[in-house]
Design an enzyme around this catalytic site. Structure first.
Site, PDB file in Angstrom:
ATOM      1  N   MET A  41      13.484   8.609   6.109  1.00 41.64           N
ATOM      2  CA  MET A  41      14.305   7.487   6.577  1.00 41.64           C
ATOM      3  C   MET A  41      15.520   7.318   5.657  1.00 41.64           C
ATOM      4  O   MET A  41      16.142   6.257   5.624  1.00 41.64           O
ATOM      5  CB  MET A  41      13.475   6.207   6.629  1.00 41.64           C
ATOM      6  CG  MET A  41      12.316   6.344   7.622  1.00 41.64           C
ATOM      7  SD  MET A  41      11.755   4.794   8.292  1.00 41.64           S
ATOM      8  CE  MET A  41      11.132   4.013   6.840  1.00 41.64           C
ATOM      9  N   HIS A  45      15.420   9.939  -2.831  1.00 39.79           N
ATOM     10  CA  HIS A  45      15.209   9.912  -4.279  1.00 39.79           C
ATOM     11  C   HIS A  45      14.478  11.188  -4.674  1.00 39.79           C
ATOM     12  O   HIS A  45      14.256  12.073  -3.827  1.00 39.79           O
ATOM     13  CB  HIS A  45      14.422   8.651  -4.674  1.00 39.79           C
ATOM     14  CG  HIS A  45      13.195   8.437  -3.851  1.00 39.79           C
ATOM     15  ND1 HIS A  45      12.099   9.268  -3.899  1.00 39.79           N
ATOM     16  CD2 HIS A  45      12.895   7.491  -2.905  1.00 39.79           C
ATOM     17  CE1 HIS A  45      11.175   8.849  -3.062  1.00 39.79           C
ATOM     18  NE2 HIS A  45      11.622   7.779  -2.423  1.00 39.79           N
ATOM     19  N   GLY A  47      11.464  11.837  -5.140  1.00 32.35           N
ATOM     20  CA  GLY A  47      10.254  12.102  -4.361  1.00 32.35           C
ATOM     21  C   GLY A  47      10.588  12.907  -3.110  1.00 32.35           C
ATOM     22  O   GLY A  47       9.954  13.929  -2.808  1.00 32.35           O
ATOM     23  N   HIS A  48      11.619  12.447  -2.389  1.00 30.38           N
ATOM     24  CA  HIS A  48      12.057  13.192  -1.200  1.00 30.38           C
ATOM     25  C   HIS A  48      12.550  14.592  -1.611  1.00 30.38           C
ATOM     26  O   HIS A  48      12.269  15.586  -0.954  1.00 30.38           O
ATOM     27  CB  HIS A  48      13.235  12.478  -0.516  1.00 30.38           C
ATOM     28  CG  HIS A  48      12.914  11.127   0.033  1.00 30.38           C
ATOM     29  ND1 HIS A  48      13.417   9.971  -0.513  1.00 30.38           N
ATOM     30  CD2 HIS A  48      12.164  10.736   1.096  1.00 30.38           C
ATOM     31  CE1 HIS A  48      13.004   8.935   0.195  1.00 30.38           C
ATOM     32  NE2 HIS A  48      12.232   9.358   1.170  1.00 30.38           N
ATOM     33  N   LYS A 161       2.193   9.901  -1.376  1.00 36.34           N
ATOM     34  CA  LYS A 161       2.544   8.500  -1.659  1.00 36.34           C
ATOM     35  C   LYS A 161       2.148   7.605  -0.471  1.00 36.34           C
ATOM     36  O   LYS A 161       1.680   6.493  -0.644  1.00 36.34           O
ATOM     37  CB  LYS A 161       4.045   8.433  -1.927  1.00 36.34           C
ATOM     38  CG  LYS A 161       4.741   7.159  -1.599  1.00 36.34           C
ATOM     39  CD  LYS A 161       4.700   6.197  -2.759  1.00 36.34           C
ATOM     40  CE  LYS A 161       5.597   5.006  -2.589  1.00 36.34           C
ATOM     41  NZ  LYS A 161       5.630   4.400  -1.277  1.00 36.34           N
ATOM     42  N   GLN A 165      -0.600   7.522   5.998  1.00 36.28           N
ATOM     43  CA  GLN A 165       0.314   8.138   6.962  1.00 36.28           C
ATOM     44  C   GLN A 165       0.025   9.633   7.096  1.00 36.28           C
ATOM     45  O   GLN A 165       0.028  10.191   8.200  1.00 36.28           O
ATOM     46  CB  GLN A 165       1.759   7.911   6.510  1.00 36.28           C
ATOM     47  CG  GLN A 165       2.790   8.715   7.290  1.00 36.28           C
ATOM     48  CD  GLN A 165       4.201   8.354   6.911  1.00 36.28           C
ATOM     49  OE1 GLN A 165       4.723   7.345   7.374  1.00 36.28           O
ATOM     50  NE2 GLN A 165       4.830   9.141   6.069  1.00 36.28           N
ATOM     51  N   ARG A 199      12.321   1.692  -1.382  1.00 37.78           N
ATOM     52  CA  ARG A 199      12.284   0.233  -1.523  1.00 37.78           C
ATOM     53  C   ARG A 199      12.507  -0.210  -2.969  1.00 37.78           C
ATOM     54  O   ARG A 199      12.862  -1.365  -3.210  1.00 37.78           O
ATOM     55  CB  ARG A 199      10.958  -0.318  -1.004  1.00 37.78           C
ATOM     56  CG  ARG A 199      10.832  -0.231   0.507  1.00 37.78           C
ATOM     57  CD  ARG A 199       9.603  -0.957   1.005  1.00 37.78           C
ATOM     58  NE  ARG A 199       9.646  -1.153   2.444  1.00 37.78           N
ATOM     59  CZ  ARG A 199       9.226  -0.266   3.336  1.00 37.78           C
ATOM     60  NH1 ARG A 199       8.733   0.885   2.924  1.00 37.78           N
ATOM     61  NH2 ARG A 199       9.302  -0.513   4.625  1.00 37.78           N
TER      62      ARG A 199
HETATM   63  P1  AMP Z   1      10.334   7.803   3.868  1.00 37.63           P
HETATM   64  O1  AMP Z   1      11.775   8.125   3.785  1.00 37.63           O
HETATM   65  O2  AMP Z   1       9.914   6.677   2.990  1.00 37.63           O
HETATM   66  O3  AMP Z   1       9.839   7.703   5.278  1.00 37.63           O
HETATM   67  O4  AMP Z   1       9.576   9.068   3.245  1.00 37.63           O
HETATM   68  C1  AMP Z   1       9.782  10.364   3.739  1.00 37.63           C
HETATM   69  C2  AMP Z   1       8.745  11.273   3.145  1.00 37.63           C
HETATM   70  O5  AMP Z   1       8.864  11.271   1.722  1.00 37.63           O
HETATM   71  C3  AMP Z   1       7.316  10.810   3.461  1.00 37.63           C
HETATM   72  O6  AMP Z   1       6.509  11.939   3.750  1.00 37.63           O
HETATM   73  C4  AMP Z   1       6.891  10.159   2.167  1.00 37.63           C
HETATM   74  O7  AMP Z   1       5.498  10.175   1.953  1.00 37.63           O
HETATM   75  C5  AMP Z   1       7.608  11.021   1.138  1.00 37.63           C
HETATM   76  N1  AMP Z   1       7.766  10.317  -0.135  1.00 37.63           N
HETATM   77  C6  AMP Z   1       8.299   9.085  -0.335  1.00 37.63           C
HETATM   78  N2  AMP Z   1       8.226   8.735  -1.631  1.00 37.63           N
HETATM   79  C7  AMP Z   1       7.624   9.763  -2.272  1.00 37.63           C
HETATM   80  C8  AMP Z   1       7.249  10.025  -3.626  1.00 37.63           C
HETATM   81  N3  AMP Z   1       7.471   9.139  -4.591  1.00 37.63           N
HETATM   82  N4  AMP Z   1       6.648  11.199  -3.910  1.00 37.63           N
HETATM   83  C9  AMP Z   1       6.396  12.105  -2.930  1.00 37.63           C
HETATM   84  N5  AMP Z   1       6.733  11.942  -1.648  1.00 37.63           N
HETATM   85  C10 AMP Z   1       7.332  10.784  -1.311  1.00 37.63           C
END
Ligand code: AMP
Length: 288
Positions: A41, A45, A47-48, A161, A165, A199
Site C-alpha cells: 500500500m 520502508h 521492511g517492504h 509482520k 494476513q 503507520r
Molecule cells: P503494506 O504496505 O503494509 O500492505 O505491506 C505490504 C507487505 O509488506 C505485506 O506483505 C507486509 O506484511 C509487508 N511488511 C510490512 N512491514 C514489514 C516489516 N516490518 N517486515 C517485513 N515485511 C513487512
C-alpha cells in the site's frame, strides 16, 4: 512533484494500466522467466524493501504494486490518514534491479463487471485482526485475488509482520487454485525492536519510544514460555504490557497453522499483539 513528472523520469518502470503491464510481462512469460510480485500500500520502508530485494534475487522481473486498498479499511479515519508517498516510494525502489511499479487507480482493481466470489475464511475471520477489524480480511482477499489475476506472478512475497494476513493469503491462494508460490519473509525491525510499519510515520518521537513496549512484551512471552501454560502467560503478559503507555487491543498465543488458541505447548505457537499507540494502531508478533 506530480505523478506525470515521475512518469517522465522513469517511463518504463511505472505502469498504471493492466493492459500495459501485461504487454510488458508477456515478453518475460515468452522467455519462461519467473515473475515475482510484492503487493503493497506504499509508504515504503526497509521492511517492504527487504521483500522486494528477495523477490529481485529470486525472479527475473518483480512487480511491486502500490495501491491503498479502500475495501480493507474498516475505519474511515485510518484510510484517510494512511500515508501516500509515491515519490519517496520510487526513490526506495530505484536502486533495486528489474522492478516494475504498478500504480493502478481504483477502477482498474475493482471494475464494474467482476467474476470475484468471496469465500468463508472460518475461524481466521473471527479472531484477532478478523474479530477487531470486521470486513478487513474480506477486503484483503478481494484485492489480492484481483491483483493475482492481473499480475499472474510465479511467486508472491508477504511479510510475517502481518502473520494472520499471511495465513489468510495462503488459504485464499489454495481456495482459488492460483498456481502461485507464496513466500513468507521475516519481519524487519528498527534497532529498538519496533517492527517497521508505514503507520510508524504517524508516531511522535515519544510514541515511537512508547511503542517499543510491544516488542518488549513479545520477548517477555518468549522468555517465560517454559515457566507457564499459554493461558497463564497471556494473563502475565497483559499485566506486563499495562506497565507501558499503550492501550492493548488483544494479546493472543495461537498455533501457527490454523491460528487456534493454544491450550498447551504441543504445537508450534506465535504470540500476536495489537495495540493503540496514541491514535495509531500497531500490530506485531513473535514465533515462540
Ligand atoms: P503494506 O504496505 O503494509 O500492505 O505491506 C505490504 C507487505 O509488506 C505485506 O506483505 C507486509 O506484511 C509487508 N511488511 C510490512 N512491514 C514489514 C516489516 N516490518 N517486515 C517485513 N515485511 C513487512
Amino acid at each position: 512533484m506530480s505523478l506525470y513528472y515521475v512518469i517522465e523520469m522513469l517511463p518504463n518502470q511505472i505502469i498504471q494500466k493492466k493492459e500495459v503491464l501485461n504487454s510488458v510481462l508477456s515478453n518475460y512469460r515468452l522467455l519462461n522467466n519467473s515473475i515475482g510480485f510484492v503487493p503493497t500500500m506504499g509508504a515504503l520502508h526497509e521492511g517492504h524493501k527487504a521483500l522486494v530485494n528477495k523477490a529481485s534475487n529470486e525472479n527475473e522481473i518483480v512487480v511491486v504494486s502500490i495501491f491503498v486498498n479502500p475495501t480493507q479499511f474498516n475505519n474511515k479515519e485510518d484510510l484517510e490518514h494512511y500515508p501516500r508517498t509515491l515519490n519517496a516510494d520510487i526513490e526506495v525502489l530505484k536502486s533495486i534491479k528489474n522492478v516494475i511499479v504498478y500504480f493502478p487507480i481504483e477502477k482498474e482493481i475493482y471494475p464494474e463487471i467482476t467474476s470475484f466470489k468471496s469465500f468463508n475464511l472460518g475461524v481466521l475471520d473471527k479472531i484477532m485482526e478478523g474479530k477487531h477489524r470486521p470486513g478487513h480480511f474480506e477486503g484483503v482477499v478481494h484485492v489480492v485475488h484481483n491483483l493475482f489475476e492481473i499480475v499472474k506472478p510465479n511467486k508472491a512475497y508477504f511479510g510475517q509482520k502481518d502473520y494472520q494476513q499471511l495465513v489468510v493469503i495462503k488459504k485464499m491462494n489454495a481456495h482459488y487454485g492460483f498456481p502461485i508460490e507464496i513466500i513468507s519473509c521475516e519481519t524487519i525491525r528498527e534497532k529498538s525492536g519496533l517492527a517497521m510499519s508505514s503507520r510508524n510515520m504517524r508516531l511522535t518521537e515519544q510514541e515511537k519510544s512508547d511503542a517499543i513496549f510491544i516488542w518488549k512484551t513479545l520477548l517477555f512471552v518468549k522468555e517465560n514460555k517454559i515457566n507457564y501454560s499459554p493461558s497463564e502467560l497471556i494473563d502475565l503478559a497483559k499485566a506486563f504490557f499495562e506497565k507501558g503507555n499503550l492501550i492493548l487491543e488483544y494479546l493472543e498465543i495461537v498455533d501457527i497453522e490454523g491460528l487456534e488458541l493454544l491450550k498447551d505447548w504441543n504445537s508450534k505457537s506465535i504470540c500476536c499483539i495489537a495495540a493503540y499507540c496514541g491514535k495509531v494502531r500497531l500490530i506485531d508478533n513473535l514465533l515462540l
